[in-house]
Design an enzyme around this catalytic site. Structure first.
Site, PDB file in Angstrom:
ATOM      1  N   ILE A 161       1.224   3.926   2.158  1.00 21.13           N
ATOM      2  CA  ILE A 161       2.009   4.263   3.348  1.00 21.13           C
ATOM      3  C   ILE A 161       2.938   3.113   3.721  1.00 21.13           C
ATOM      4  O   ILE A 161       4.102   3.332   4.084  1.00 21.13           O
ATOM      5  CB  ILE A 161       1.073   4.627   4.507  1.00 21.13           C
ATOM      6  CG1 ILE A 161       0.295   5.906   4.168  1.00 21.13           C
ATOM      7  CG2 ILE A 161       1.850   4.808   5.803  1.00 21.13           C
ATOM      8  CD1 ILE A 161      -0.840   6.225   5.122  1.00 21.13           C
ATOM      9  N   LYS A 181     -12.529   1.442  12.264  1.00 21.17           N
ATOM     10  CA  LYS A 181     -11.236   1.868  12.803  1.00 21.17           C
ATOM     11  C   LYS A 181     -11.336   2.183  14.292  1.00 21.17           C
ATOM     12  O   LYS A 181     -10.425   1.868  15.078  1.00 21.17           O
ATOM     13  CB  LYS A 181     -10.723   3.086  12.038  1.00 21.17           C
ATOM     14  CG  LYS A 181     -10.146   2.750  10.678  1.00 21.17           C
ATOM     15  CD  LYS A 181      -8.896   1.894  10.805  1.00 21.17           C
ATOM     16  CE  LYS A 181      -8.131   1.782   9.516  1.00 21.17           C
ATOM     17  NZ  LYS A 181      -6.875   1.008   9.671  1.00 21.17           N
ATOM     18  N   GLY A 213       0.817  -1.203   0.000  1.00 23.93           N
ATOM     19  CA  GLY A 213       0.000   0.000   0.000  1.00 23.93           C
ATOM     20  C   GLY A 213       0.850   1.252   0.000  1.00 23.93           C
ATOM     21  O   GLY A 213       2.076   1.210   0.136  1.00 23.93           O
ATOM     22  N   TYR A 267     -16.288   2.994   7.516  1.00 22.91           N
ATOM     23  CA  TYR A 267     -14.827   2.980   7.633  1.00 22.91           C
ATOM     24  C   TYR A 267     -14.395   3.489   9.004  1.00 22.91           C
ATOM     25  O   TYR A 267     -13.600   2.842   9.709  1.00 22.91           O
ATOM     26  CB  TYR A 267     -14.233   3.844   6.528  1.00 22.91           C
ATOM     27  CG  TYR A 267     -12.753   4.113   6.639  1.00 22.91           C
ATOM     28  CD1 TYR A 267     -11.831   3.073   6.643  1.00 22.91           C
ATOM     29  CD2 TYR A 267     -12.271   5.418   6.728  1.00 22.91           C
ATOM     30  CE1 TYR A 267     -10.469   3.314   6.732  1.00 22.91           C
ATOM     31  CE2 TYR A 267     -10.917   5.670   6.813  1.00 22.91           C
ATOM     32  CZ  TYR A 267     -10.019   4.621   6.818  1.00 22.91           C
ATOM     33  OH  TYR A 267      -8.675   4.877   6.907  1.00 22.91           O
TER      34      TYR A 267
END
Length: 337
Positions: free
Chosen positions: A12, A156, A10, A152
């Site tokens: 990051i 998280k 990904g 989302y």
């Protein structure tokens, strides 16, 4: 040191893994290579990491607990950095199950593996989206985050809570960091910067949501990686909070667990961001002004003081520097003349 990094293909994860490999560490990168966006971009990132002798890739989803355990056995990690997730606010409206599977079940599996291998530090990526309906600015880590407005964000926030429980029950030093609109070279195609640059270069108009009246605490990816690298060496120790005047630590009273914003605390207007893109490309964009989208927020604005107190660092790269760096990468990567 030995690292296990989930989400290594990904945006990051790639930048963090490359930084650690360049510094001489070993990294086992774990990634599902999903088709949420073009896999070729993910494969290109992993190919760069594979140029380092210290890198080994494991391709499997977070939902595969046996594969995660096997990756941990290979890595023998001193540190685990959990960056893999189903990302994107808007996509969570289309495919909510992907977020439950990856961000809840997958993160539970990762926590189980961390409990078993007992790394010296577990770091998990959360998001500014957890602040949800909070309208008090800037966002402090100790603010209530009980009103998520996207699936989302809800997954998280649940991950943060589950991680705290594991930290308490098994003494697992854990840092959850909340990212704020990360951008830069090798960025995701679903992010605004990539979409804007790609549209302008191909003669398409760009859609400006919120009628342009939005602000974001943009964080350049190199700054974010610097912050994470510094936090790696600072595992939370129960009973040892930051003792600096005016800074409220998030260290748990019952666990070696902490949550930290990673952002510079300098929100930029959306139209100023677009202007930086136009300047970098040397042309004007055709703009289509649109209303706010479902699940979006008008502004993000981080309190950076805990990060700076812990690490002596805060992100400061301006968009006038970071945006041209992305544009240069995009033009080179896609061979746009």
């Amino acid at each position: 040191m030995h690292f296990l990094i989930t989400g290594s293909a990904g945006f990051i994860g790639f930048h963090l893994a490359r930084r650690l490999l360049t510094a001489g560490h070993t990294v086992v990168g774990y990634d599902a290579m999903t088709d949420y966006y073009d896999r070729r971009l993910k494969e290109a990132r992993h190919a760069i990491l594979a140029e380092h002798d210290g890198f080994q890739a494991v391709i499997a989803p977070l939902e595969d607990l046996a594969a995660l355990r096997a990756a941990a056995a290979i890595a023998r990690p001193d540190v685990i950095v959990h960056l893999a997730a189903q990302a994107g606010v808007r996509y969570s409206l289309e495919n909510p199950r992907a977020y439950v599977d990856s961000n809840l079940i997958g993160s539970f599996n990762l926590l189980e593996v961390a409990r078993e291998v007992a790394p010296r530090h577990l770091l998990l990526a959360s998001t500014s989206s957890v602040y949800g309906g909070n309208e008090t600015m800037p966002f402090h880590e100790v603010d209530r985050a009980d009103f998520p407005i996207t699936i989302y964000a809800a997954t998280k926030k649940a991950m943060e809570g589950l991680a705290h429980t594991y930290a308490h029950l098994w003494g697992l030093p854990t840092t959850c960091f909340r990212f704020f609109t990360v951008y830069g070279p090798w960025g995701r195609p679903d992010m605004a910067l990539f979409k804007f640059v790609d549209a302008i270069q191909h003669g398409r108009p760009i859609e400006i949501y919120g009628m342009g009246d939005m602000r974001r605490d943009f964080t350049y990816v190199d700054d974010l990686v610097e912050a994470v690298v510094r936090l790696i060496d600072l595992p939370p120790v129960q009973g040892r909070p930051v003792m600096i005047s005016g800074v409220i630590d998030t260290l748990s009273p019952v666990a070696p667990w902490r949550v930290v914003n990673i952002a510079g605390g300098q929100p930029v207007g959306l139209m100023d961001f677009v202007a930086a893109i136009e300047t970098a490309l040397g042309c004007r964009a055709e703009k289509l002004m649109r209303p706010m989208q479902l699940g979006d927020v008008r502004e993000t604005f981080a309190d950076h003081r805990l990060l700076e107190s812990l690490t002596g660092f805060r992100p400061q790269t301006p968009v006038t520097v970071g945006v041209p760096a992305f544009v240069d990468w995009y033009l080179s990567k896609y061979q746009v003349q």
